[in-house]
Each structure stands twice: as C-alpha cells, then as structure tokens.
Scaffold this active site. Structure first.
Site, short mmCIF file in Angstrom:
data_model
loop_
_atom_site.label_atom_id
_atom_site.label_comp_id
_atom_site.label_asym_id
_atom_site.label_seq_id
_atom_site.Cartn_x
_atom_site.Cartn_y
_atom_site.Cartn_z
N LYS A 20 -2.32 11.34 -23.65
CA LYS A 20 -0.97 11.10 -23.11
C LYS A 20 -0.01 10.71 -24.24
CE LYS A 20 -1.60 11.48 -18.56
NZ LYS A 20 -2.79 12.34 -18.49
C1 PLP Z 1 -0.23 12.94 -12.72
C2 PLP Z 1 -1.46 12.15 -13.03
N1 PLP Z 1 -1.87 11.21 -12.18
C3 PLP Z 1 -2.95 10.46 -12.43
C4 PLP Z 1 -3.69 10.63 -13.57
C5 PLP Z 1 -4.91 9.82 -13.78
O1 PLP Z 1 -4.91 9.11 -14.98
P1 PLP Z 1 -6.27 8.80 -15.77
O2 PLP Z 1 -6.79 10.08 -16.32
O3 PLP Z 1 -5.85 7.84 -16.83
O4 PLP Z 1 -7.22 8.20 -14.80
C6 PLP Z 1 -3.30 11.60 -14.51
C7 PLP Z 1 -4.07 11.81 -15.72
O5 PLP Z 1 -4.16 12.88 -16.25
C8 PLP Z 1 -2.16 12.38 -14.22
O6 PLP Z 1 -1.75 13.32 -15.07
#
Ligand code: PLP
Length: 384
Positions: free
Chosen positions: A191
């Site tokens: 990210k």
């Molecule tokens: C739009 C969205 N929501 C939720 C998440 C979930 O985050 P994490 O991968 O840190 O659990 C992501 C991660 O890619 C995402 O892009």
C-alpha cells in the site's frame, strides 16, 4: 526479469534500511514487543495524519474493518450496503458479522455510485460501507447526506486511500477515513504506506467507539482494569511493526507527491493513445486522489498484458477483474449473506464492464522518470 517491475519494495527498503533497522533494533533491545510506546505513538501520529482523534492499530486492514463493524453493532439481521468492485474483505467482513452485504454498482471512477444507494435501502439497513477504491474518495458529500437523512452508520473502507481528500460544500477539506463513524486503512506492505508485511488501523472521532475498537482488537480486555468486556480476537499490531511504520510515515508526504507526479506523466503520455479507453483522471476538482493503484481501461487487455509479459518489459497486474459476486464463496452464500441492491438485478453492469478492461500499471514513488516513460512507450508500441 521485467525492465520495470510492478512493485519494488526492496528499493524502498534499501533507501531507508539503516533507519528502519535502527528503529526495529531499538524495540528489540528494549524488549518492548507488544503495546508500549511505539504503537501508541504510531496511533497518535497516524490519527494526526488523517485529522482524526483516535487511531487503533491492527494486524491488517481486514481486522480493522472487522472491529469497526462490531463496534458499530452490526450483526445478524442487519444489512450493510457496499460494492462488488473491491477487495473481497469489504464484503467478507460484513458477512462474518452475520449481517447481509447489499451490493450496489460503481461508477466509471471505480467507486460506489451514490445514486444507487437509496434503492438498496431496506428496513434492515444499518450501515453503508463506501470503499475508496484505487486511492480516490467516493462522493462522500452524497453518501453522508443519504446516511444522515436515513439514519445510517457509515464505515469507510479507506484501505487504499490514505491521504485522499474531498472539498465539501461548506469549503472544508476532509480526509479519507474521517467522514463516517470509523475509517479503516490497510498498511499491507504494497500500500501507499506499507508495513513489513500485514498491518492496518482504524480511526474515529468518537471516544466510546475508540474504546470499543481498542478492546476488540485485543481479546476484549481493558488494559487499565484488566477485565474482559467482549469476546474478541487478537488483532493487535506488533510494536516492532509500529516502529517500522513510524519511520516510513515521515516520508509519506513526499511519496504522495511523487505518486501524483507519476500519475501526471502517465496521463500526458497515454491520454491520446488509441486503444487506451480510460485513464484514472476524473473531472471533479473537489477530490484529490492518491493513486494507490494506477488502473487504466484498455482495449484487448489480455493481449496487451501478454505482449508486456513476453517482452519482459513492463510488469502489469490484472487485479479486481472478477465482480466479487462471481467468486465461489459468493455463489454459495447468495441470498443468505448477500443480495444485489436492486432486487431485480442479476448483475451490476458498470462493475462488469470495468472488470473486462482493467489493467494496473506500475505505481510507486521509487519509479524513475525513465521507467515511467518506458512503460508509456511500450504501451504505445503495442497499440501502434
Ligand atoms: C479495498 C480494500 N479493503 C480491504 C483490504 C484489506 O486489507 P488487508 O489486506 O490489510 O487485510 C484491502 C487490502 O488490499 C483493500 O484493498
């Protein structure tokens, strides 16, 4: 080996290695592995960056969504409105509370189409979860107006949108994550601000919600009186990751500036290329996007990708190319755990259209101008 890679975390690490290792070494030397100083400082600084009052860090963005929904009291019998052009966690976290995810279409800017929200509201609707996709805010003016009028909670999936802003009608500029009750961010390594693996954080202005989030991310325990108030997971962010993220956060404003510069280069280089149907620059001077991903829509998408792969030139990714409702888990649980917003819908037309054409280009601050030019030239060559 691609001439330009899709991601290059090694480069960022090499640029800041001494500082990052130094910060983590400090934590290890102090033996302060869980909860103390660095985590609290990180939470405070992150909240400041978002212009929110409280930050509660978690081991992933998914966990942040999970505790946000719980803290908002979402559970069996409730419905939460979201989209089907997102990472599955937006939907799964809703379903895992026992509530039903109600899916509405997105607009051409990949974000929730606010004009589709009202038809999706039922007596069971408890919340709306806008997803600020690819680093662009949903039309939060419209979302918040509907939520207020209908008495609905808003939980923002701001996983991809740290630093994105929107100018409201009253002239105030608000940041991602601060419109609704809770804003949830992913700090996954890839990210715009990424930890050394997985990480996340929830922000809120509400003191009582902040307390709930804090307890729910760590077994339900109030660390002051040592009693347990909820049945909850252990979603805590490690102190060592917080120390790592604190170092990176210093560079974030500069990285954001560079992302926008790269996006401008792509825009200038690709805007008149026949075959490129849409670049992610949308006419709306209220919003400032952070280009967490630089996603374009193209003709002959799979051929373009193959051409770039065969020549090992620019590494691209076809991601979020399946409407979420086509995933096996969704087919299995249709009706029970989710429904389309418009009850007559059998698909979401804009979601489907976008999915066919999406391709993501390399986008990270360490890209050199020469590399960006090279990506532009190879795409131009393909469409010549
Ligand atoms: C739009 C969205 N929501 C939720 C998440 C979930 O985050 P994490 O991968 O840190 O659990 C992501 C991660 O890619 C995402 O892009």
């Amino acid at each position: 080996m691609y001439k330009v890679r899709f991601v290059n975390p090694q480069k960022q690490y090499a640029d800041h290695r001494d500082e990052l290792l130094g910060a983590m070494d400090e934590v290890l030397k102090r033996g302060a592995l869980v909860t103390p100083k660095d985590l609290a400082v990180f939470e405070e600084k992150f909240a400041e960056l978002c212009e929110a009052r409280y930050g509660i860090a978690t081991n992933s963005g998914t966990s942040a969504l999970d505790i946000a929904l719980q803290a908002a009291g979402v559970g069996p019998g409730d419905e939460v409105i979201t989209v089907a052009h997102t990472f599955i966690a937006s939907i799964s976290t809703i379903c895992m509370t026992g509530a039903k995810a109600v899916l509405v279409d997105v607009g051409r800017d990949f974000n929730m189409d606010a004009s589709k929200i009202e038809e999706a509201i039922s007596p069971q609707t408890k919340a709306i979860m806008p997803v600020h996709f690819n680093g662009r805010l949903c039309d939060m003016e419209a979302v918040m107006e509907i939520a207020k009028r209908k008495g609905l909670i808003v939980i923002e999936d701001a996983a991809q949108a740290l630093g994105a802003t929107m100018k409201m009608a009253d002239g105030t500029v608000k940041k991602a994550g601060t419109f609704g009750l809770v804003g949830c961010f992913s700090l996954y390594w890839a990210k715009a601000l990424g930890g050394p693996g997985t990480a996340g954080i929830a922000v809120t202005d509400d003191a009582e919600v902040a307390r709930k989030l804090r307890l729910m991310r760590y077994n339900g325990e109030d660390r002051e009186d040592r009693h347990f108030y909820y049945h909850a997971h252990n979603f805590l962010l490690d102190n060592i990751k917080a120390a790592f993220l604190l170092v990176k956060m210093k560079y974030f404003p500069e990285w954001l500036r560079r992302r926008k510069e790269i996006a401008e280069m792509y825009r200038k280089g690709l805007e008149n290329v026949k075959g490129v149907k849409q670049l992610p620059h949308f006419d709306d001077d209220r919003r400032s996007d952070i280009y967490n991903n630089y996603v374009i829509l193209v003709e002959r998408r799979d051929e373009l990708k193959k051409y770039l792969d065969d020549n090992q030139s620019a590494e691209t990714l076809v991601q979020y190319a399946t409407p979420n409702y086509e995933e096996p888990v969704m087919k299995e649980t249709k009706g029970k755990l989710w429904r389309f917003g418009n009850l007559n819908a059998t698909s979401l037309p804009v979601t489907e259209e976008i999915c066919k054409d999406v391709i993501s280009l390399p986008m990270y601050p360490e890209l050199t101008n020469e590399q960006v030019d090279y990506v532009i030239e190879t795409i131009k060559n393909f469409y010549k």
